[in-house]
Structure formats: structure tokens, C-alpha cells
Scaffold this active site. Structure first.
Site, PDB file in Angstrom:
ATOM      1  N   ALA A  20       1.989   2.038  -3.722  1.00 21.57           N
ATOM      2  CA  ALA A  20       0.794   2.534  -4.502  1.00 21.57           C
ATOM      3  C   ALA A  20       0.713   3.289  -3.957  1.00 21.57           C
ATOM      4  O   ALA A  20       0.304   4.748  -5.101  1.00 21.57           O
ATOM      5  CB  ALA A  20       0.180   1.647  -4.622  1.00 21.57           C
ATOM      6  N   ILE A  51       0.467  -1.282   0.447  1.00 21.01           N
ATOM      7  CA  ILE A  51      -0.226  -0.188   0.082  1.00 21.01           C
ATOM      8  C   ILE A  51       1.043   1.410  -0.299  1.00 21.01           C
ATOM      9  O   ILE A  51       0.274   2.119  -0.666  1.00 21.01           O
ATOM     10  CB  ILE A  51      -0.470   0.227   1.797  1.00 21.01           C
ATOM     11  CG1 ILE A  51      -2.526  -1.109   1.082  1.00 21.01           C
ATOM     12  CG2 ILE A  51      -1.764   1.133   1.623  1.00 21.01           C
ATOM     13  CD1 ILE A  51      -2.952  -1.345   2.270  1.00 21.01           C
ATOM     14  N   ASN A  85       2.448   4.801   7.707  1.00 23.82           N
ATOM     15  CA  ASN A  85       2.096   3.410   6.831  1.00 23.82           C
ATOM     16  C   ASN A  85       2.511   2.098   7.593  1.00 23.82           C
ATOM     17  O   ASN A  85       1.873   0.842   7.111  1.00 23.82           O
ATOM     18  CB  ASN A  85       1.839   3.459   5.200  1.00 23.82           C
ATOM     19  CG  ASN A  85       2.116   2.426   4.506  1.00 23.82           C
ATOM     20  OD1 ASN A  85       1.062   1.848   4.286  1.00 23.82           O
ATOM     21  ND2 ASN A  85       3.322   1.620   4.432  1.00 23.82           N
ATOM     22  N   TYR A 126      -3.038  -7.051  16.401  1.00 27.13           N
ATOM     23  CA  TYR A 126      -3.475  -6.468  15.345  1.00 27.13           C
ATOM     24  C   TYR A 126      -4.651  -5.553  15.592  1.00 27.13           C
ATOM     25  O   TYR A 126      -4.541  -4.378  15.340  1.00 27.13           O
ATOM     26  CB  TYR A 126      -3.249  -7.251  14.159  1.00 27.13           C
ATOM     27  CG  TYR A 126      -3.231  -6.392  12.477  1.00 27.13           C
ATOM     28  CD1 TYR A 126      -1.874  -6.586  12.361  1.00 27.13           C
ATOM     29  CD2 TYR A 126      -4.559  -6.083  11.995  1.00 27.13           C
ATOM     30  CE1 TYR A 126      -2.524  -5.268  10.963  1.00 27.13           C
ATOM     31  CE2 TYR A 126      -5.216  -5.466  10.662  1.00 27.13           C
ATOM     32  CZ  TYR A 126      -3.339  -4.813  10.441  1.00 27.13           C
ATOM     33  OH  TYR A 126      -4.232  -4.496   9.251  1.00 27.13           O
ATOM     34  N   VAL A 184      -6.081  -6.235   1.553  1.00 26.01           N
ATOM     35  CA  VAL A 184      -6.099  -6.037   1.000  1.00 26.01           C
ATOM     36  C   VAL A 184      -5.199  -6.615   0.206  1.00 26.01           C
ATOM     37  O   VAL A 184      -4.339  -7.243   0.889  1.00 26.01           O
ATOM     38  CB  VAL A 184      -4.291  -4.021   0.966  1.00 26.01           C
ATOM     39  CG1 VAL A 184      -4.330  -4.070  -0.752  1.00 26.01           C
ATOM     40  CG2 VAL A 184      -5.979  -3.926   1.112  1.00 26.01           C
ATOM     41  N   ALA A 190      -5.945  -4.272  17.540  1.00 26.14           N
ATOM     42  CA  ALA A 190      -5.432  -3.807  19.027  1.00 26.14           C
ATOM     43  C   ALA A 190      -4.830  -2.343  18.657  1.00 26.14           C
ATOM     44  O   ALA A 190      -5.555  -0.978  18.668  1.00 26.14           O
ATOM     45  CB  ALA A 190      -5.583  -4.147  20.257  1.00 26.14           C
ATOM     46  N   SER A 191      -4.021  -2.779  17.874  1.00 27.76           N
ATOM     47  CA  SER A 191      -2.737  -2.076  17.089  1.00 27.76           C
ATOM     48  C   SER A 191      -3.572  -0.694  16.694  1.00 27.76           C
ATOM     49  O   SER A 191      -2.949   0.278  16.081  1.00 27.76           O
ATOM     50  CB  SER A 191      -1.265  -2.577  16.843  1.00 27.76           C
ATOM     51  OG  SER A 191      -2.260  -3.101  15.074  1.00 27.76           O
ATOM     52  N   CYS A 217      15.025   2.858   7.320  1.00 29.52           N
ATOM     53  CA  CYS A 217      15.100   3.363   8.632  1.00 29.52           C
ATOM     54  C   CYS A 217      13.867   1.804   9.180  1.00 29.52           C
ATOM     55  O   CYS A 217      12.804   2.450   8.750  1.00 29.52           O
ATOM     56  CB  CYS A 217      13.868   4.089   8.730  1.00 29.52           C
ATOM     57  SG  CYS A 217      13.492   4.755  10.462  1.00 29.52           S
ATOM     58  N   THR A 227      -1.451  -7.626  -0.522  1.00 31.36           N
ATOM     59  CA  THR A 227       0.102  -6.954  -0.582  1.00 31.36           C
ATOM     60  C   THR A 227      -0.080  -8.366   0.472  1.00 31.36           C
ATOM     61  O   THR A 227       0.497  -9.378   0.844  1.00 31.36           O
ATOM     62  CB  THR A 227       0.306  -6.027   0.381  1.00 31.36           C
ATOM     63  OG1 THR A 227      -0.066  -6.486   1.717  1.00 31.36           O
ATOM     64  CG2 THR A 227      -0.868  -5.204  -0.342  1.00 31.36           C
TER      65      THR A 227
END
Ligand SMILES: NC(=O)C1=CN([C@@H]2O[C@H](COP(=O)(O)OP(=O)(O)OC[C@H]3O[C@@H](n4cnc5c(N)ncnc54)[C@H](O)[C@@H]3O)[C@@H](O)[C@H]2O)C=CC1
Ligand SMILES: CCCCCC(=O)CC\C=C/C=C/C=C/[C@@H](O)[C@@H](O)CCCC(=O)O
Length: 273
Positions: A21, A18, A92, A152, A187, A154-155, A64, A189
Site C-alpha cells: 500500500a 502495508i 517495513n 514482537y 491492520v 520488544a522487536s 531479498c 493484512t
């Protein structure tokens, strides 16, 4: 409508999926982008490819690990100094692996919040900045419960809550910073591919989700562009779910799987605060 053409953008986790894109959609509209990623090979490769198409002055990659606070601050400052300031920050970078849930929280939540704080400090007009837009790539799992990946989920709920809290801050107008979250369903990916390769412990449960329709990353990017361009979208949760046209969440817009039609469906109207 925000004009993307002259905007200077920082994107985390941009080497694939994502993020990639989104970068391509931004460049196609004339923006300048500095993106970071922990994967140096993929990032460098993408930088080389995109520079050929858009010019070396418009795309910069910097390696990074977003969980390293100093590295994240350094690449953020590199974006500021390279472009003479930043107008848009896109947090992201994310992973999906319940087995390393602390690391997942560090990437999906702590680092996204840290990215927001860096951007807010730089952008807020009441402290000398020039305003801007912060968009966090959350998920439908930031809006609905998803029992197959609770950490995931919760994050992503944390990111949505953090973003909406700032979006509704009474001094938001003075700050001149707009907030939004991109909230896709599945999605197509790498994040999902690793599940298909059997990484998840509870694969049969994931199977249900994996067998449902996925949108291509380009559709998520188109939805991102609509969120970014819409000056009225502060606090927006932009969902992208294959085959769905309407939803019922406050302050969100929904687009079709192709990311183009019905861009401004709002079964519940925007409710600016
Ligand atoms: N694929 C999906 O179904 C959905 C994904 N999302 C979210 O979209 C975002 C992007 O994910 P995808 O493009 O799907 O996955 P992806 O795996 O293709 O891209 C994620 C990128 O983040 C980078 N990354 C991972 N850890 C990092 C770290 N510590 N520091 C810097 N970069 C790091 C990866 O190297 C990769 O390039 C994530 O936040 C994810 O949670 C949201 C909804 C659905
Ligand atoms: C197992 C793959 C997980 C991919 C990681 C994600 O972030 C995907 C998002 C997680 C949960 C998605 C839930 C999607 C739900 C929709 O299919 C739909 O049921 C909800 C629609 C609600 C509405 O539009 O009103």
C-alpha cells in the site's frame, strides 16, 4: 512540505500488505520505488502489475531475505545504482510469530536497523550524501505493552528506540536525515490472517485484538505519506488506530482510521530537540 514526486525510494517487504500500500501511494504521487521481498512470486507479480500502470522505469522488484546482510546490502545498492541515489528508505518487512522469536527479532529489529545503517551511510550530508528520510514501520506495539506478543513488542520497541535516538542526535541537522516511525494498531493484512488461521499458540488472547477494529493497509499508507511529507516530523511516531483520534505520546501524530482527517492532531506538541 516534502515533495514526493521526484523522490527515489527503497522499501523492504513490499510485496504485500502495508508495504504494498505504501508503494502504491508513493507511485501515485510520482516517486520511483525499488522494493524487495523474500517472496519472489508475489514481488514479481506486483512489479509486472505496477509497471503497466506507472512505467517500467519507476518500479523495480528485487528478491531479498532481509536477514541476509549481503542480500540486503546488494538490493540497497541496486536501488542506488538504478536511480542514481536514494532519498527515502522504508524499513517495513516484518513478521509476527512468537514461536520463531529469534527469526522475528532478526527480521523486525536487526534487519530494520541494518537497513537504517545502509541508508544513513548513503544519505548523511556530513559524509558526502544528499540528505534524506528514513521511516521504519514499527507498530503501536512499539509504544505500548502488548502482553499477547511480548517478543514482537520488544522487536518494535527496539526499532522505535533506535529511530528516536538518531532523530535526537545533536548532529542530526548536519546529517540532514529525518527519522520517523509508522506505528499502526491492527491492520488488515496477511500478518494478522495467519493468526486467524490458528498459528498463534495463545489464540484466545489474540482473539481479543483480532475482534477489535482493524484499519485497511491503505489507511496505514496514507498515514505514512503524511509522515513523509511533513518536514517537521523528525522523531515522529505516527499512529493509526481504528476509532481513535487522540493520543498522549510525545512526538507523534495521530490520524483517523480513514487516514485523512485530523492529520496533525498533536495533543502533545512536537518538541524538536
Ligand atoms: N498488520 C498489522 O496489524 C500491523 C503490521 N505492522 C508492521 O507492518 C509491517 C508489514 O506487515 P504487514 O503488511 O502487516 O504484513 P504482510 O505479511 O502483509 O507483509 C510483510 C511482508 O514482508 C515480507 N517479509 C517477511 N519476511 C521477510 C524477509 N525475511 N525478507 C524480506 N521480506 C520479508 C513478506 O513476504 C511480506 O510481503 C511489519 O513490520 C509489521 O510488523 C505494524 C502494525 C500493525
Ligand atoms: C494480534 C494482532 C497484532 C497485530 C500486530 C500489530 O503490530 C498490532 C499492534 C499491536 C498492538 C496494538 C495496540 C493497540 C492499542 C490501541 O487499540 C489502543 O488501546 C491504544 C491507544 C493509545 C492511544 O491512542 O492513546
Amino acid at each position: 512540505m516534502l515533495e514526493i514526486g521526484d523522490k527515489r525510494v527503497f522499501v523492504t517487504g513490499g510485496a504485500s500488505g502495508i508495504g504494498r500500500a505504501i508503494i502504491e501511494a508513493l507511485l501515485a504521487k510520482g516517486a520511483k520505488v525499488l522494493f524487495c521481498d523474500v517472496n519472489a512470486d508475489a514481488g514479481k507479480g506486483l512489479e509486472t502489475e505496477l509497471r503497466k500502470q506507472y512505467g517500467a522505469d519507476r518500479v523495480i522488484f528485487a528478491q531479498c531475505d532481509v536477514t541476509n546482510a549481503q542480500q540486503l546490502e546488494d538490493v540497497f545498492q541496486k536501488a542506488v545504482s538504478s536511480f542514481g541515489g536514494l532519498d527515502v528508505c522504508v524499513n517495513n518487512a516484518g513478521i509476527l510469530d512468537e514461536r520463531i522469536w529469534e527469526t522475528m527479532l532478526a527480521i523486525n529489529t536487526t534487519a530494520q536497523i541494518r537497513g537504517c545503517k545502509l541508508a544513513l551511510d548513503h544519505m548523511r550530508r556530513d559524509k558526502g550524501g544528499r540528505g534524506g528520510v528514513i521511516i521504519n514501520v514499527a507498530s503501536m506495539a512499539g509504544i505500548v505493552a502488548a502482553h499477547y506478543h511480548p517478543v514482537y513488542t520488544a522487536s518494535k520497541h527496539a526499532v522505535v528506540g533506535f529511530s528516536l535516538s538518531w532523530a535526537t542526535h545533536p548532529k542530526m541537522g548536519e546529517m540532514g536525515v529525518r527519522w520517523g516511525c509508522l506505528c499502526p494498531g491492527p491492520v488488515d493484512t496477511k500478518l494478522i490472517t495467519v493468526l486467524e488461521e490458528g498459528q498463534a499458540e495463545n489464540l484466545p488472547v489474540y482473539r481479543h485484538v483480532l475482534d477489535t477494529n482493524k484499519v485497511p493497509p491503505e489507511s496505514a499508507a496514507q498515514a505514512f505519506i503524511r509522515l513523509l511529507e511533513d518536514d517537521e516530523s523528525n522523531g515522529g511516531l505516527m499512529t493509526v488506530v481504528a476509532g481513535r483520534e487522540q493520543g498522549h505520546y510525545r512526538k507523534r501524530q495521530l490520524v483517523d482510521a480513514d487516514g485523512v482527517s485530523n492529520p496533525r492532531l498533536a495533543d502533545i506538541p512536537w518538541t524538536p530537540t
